[in-house]
Design an enzyme around this catalytic site. Structure first.
Site, mmCIF file in Angstrom:
data_model
loop_
_atom_site.group_PDB
_atom_site.id
_atom_site.type_symbol
_atom_site.label_atom_id
_atom_site.label_comp_id
_atom_site.label_asym_id
_atom_site.label_seq_id
_atom_site.Cartn_x
_atom_site.Cartn_y
_atom_site.Cartn_z
ATOM 1 N N GLY A 11 0.826 -1.213 0.000
ATOM 2 C CA GLY A 11 0.000 0.000 0.000
ATOM 3 C C GLY A 11 0.856 1.256 0.000
ATOM 4 C CB ALA A 12 4.376 1.693 -0.608
ATOM 5 N NE ARG A 14 -4.483 6.355 -1.237
ATOM 6 C CZ ARG A 14 -5.637 5.986 -1.766
ATOM 7 N NH1 ARG A 14 -5.847 6.174 -3.050
ATOM 8 N NH2 ARG A 14 -6.584 5.451 -1.028
ATOM 9 C CB VAL A 62 -1.995 -7.578 0.044
ATOM 10 C CG1 VAL A 62 -0.797 -6.690 -0.263
ATOM 11 C CG2 VAL A 62 -3.199 -6.769 0.523
ATOM 12 C CB SER A 140 -6.358 1.316 13.380
ATOM 13 O OG SER A 140 -7.185 2.442 13.615
ATOM 14 C CE1 TYR A 152 -9.021 0.410 8.641
ATOM 15 C CE2 TYR A 152 -9.382 1.328 10.832
ATOM 16 C CZ TYR A 152 -8.601 1.214 9.694
ATOM 17 O OH TYR A 152 -7.414 1.906 9.612
ATOM 18 C CB ALA A 155 -9.727 -5.904 9.991
ATOM 19 C CE LYS A 156 -5.948 -1.236 10.077
ATOM 20 N NZ LYS A 156 -4.817 -1.676 9.235
#
Ligand SMILES: NC(=O)c1ccc[n+]([C@@H]2O[C@H](COP(=O)([O-])OP(=O)(O)OC[C@H]3O[C@@H](n4cnc5c(N)ncnc54)[C@H](O)[C@@H]3O)[C@@H](O)[C@H]2O)c1
Length: 251
Positions: A11-12, A14, A62, A140, A152, A155-156
């Site tokens: 995810g690089a 940005r 991914v 996160s 989310y 997942a985190k």
């Protein structure tokens, strides 16, 4: 001087991933800038190479194990065996539970959890062979619970358990695994959240900064600095930790 390490940052193209890729390159690592669309990685790669660093663009999803396998093979042949992995790729599909669809749930789990699993599985053999490895997973503050983010936050939180298990399983091979749990970082992701809730991004930043003890929101560089420490040669006794990088304490 230790040998030149090869890092993969997912995810690089940005945001936080770009900031981490730039920082690791400035630290002297060779960096594979991985994102969904190879062409979208060009800006990050160019910023690294024009500053004298070494980087390549790699297009991969991914969430897809085959895509990840071939991406890691490419990195290994073009840069060298990857022994540093930053699992950063992420998406949000926010909604209150009663409106959240199964697709919203699966998409978020697919990128964050299956994505981190696929990447780590593909890279770990290079780390164990080298008797050295550094894995940094992006969690996160939402792992602690956040309205509109059932998918989310699950997942985190899952990323934190995944990280601790990697630390336990891979420690004897010289591999550390840690998680960074950012608070509000100014990127396209937080801009999308502002848009979803109908607030101008500048106002969202200002309001959020007022709630943060250090009175500002975070920047990708704040996460990059922490990642730089965690992947450093000297951080070999720090493993299985979750570091909240949020401008203040979190429970
Ligand atoms: N911005 C924040 O406030 C914040 C806070 C806590 C955690 N995070 C986490 O940090 C990470 C980076 O966030 P960001 O704010 O830079 O987000 P961003 O949306 O700006 O960037 C995410 C990148 O991941 C890529 N990506 C998405 N799905 C992918 C896939 N399947 N395969 C490969 N690449 C994929 C996107 O194309 C994009 O370039 C994410 O894991 C996010 O959940 C961000």
């Amino acid at each position: 001087m230790s040998e030149t390490r090869t890092a993969i940052v997912t995810g690089a193209a940005r945001g936080i991933g770009r900031g981490v890729a730039q920082r690791l390159a400035a630290d002297g690592l060779q960096v594979a800038v991985l994102d969904l669309d190879e062409a979208a990685c060009a800006e990050t790669v160019e910023s690294i190479t024009s500053a004298g660093g070494k980087a390549i663009a790699v297009g991969a999803n991914v969430a897809d194990a085959d895509s990840v396998e071939s991406a890691v093979e490419r990195v290994t042949s073009e840069l060298g065996a990857p022994t540093v992995l930053i699992n950063n790729a992420g998406i949000i599909r926010d909604n209150l539970l009663f409106k959240m669809t199964v697709d919203d749930w699966d998409a978020v789990m697919g990128v964050h959890l299956r994505g981190a699993f696929n990447m780590t599985k593909a890279v770990q053999k290079h780390m164990t062979e080298a008797s050295f490895g550094r894995i940094v997973n992006l969690s996160s503050t939402s792992a602690l619970g956040n309205r509109g983010q059932a998918n989310y936050s699950a997942a985190k939180a899952g990323i934190q358990g995944f990280t601790k298990t990697l630390a336990i399983e891979l420690g004897k091979f010289g591999v550390t695994a840690n998680a960074i749990a950012p608070g509000f970082i100014q990127t396209d992701m937080t801009a999308a959240t502002a848009e979803r809730i109908g607030v101008a991004f500048d106002d969202f930043i200002k309001f959020s900064a007022e709630q943060i003890p250090v009175q500002r929101v975070g920047q990708p560089e704040d996460i990059a600095h922490t990642a730089s420490f965690l992947v450093s040669e000297g951080a070999g006794f720090v493993s299985g930790q979750v570091i909240y990088v949020a401008g203040g304490p979190k429970d």
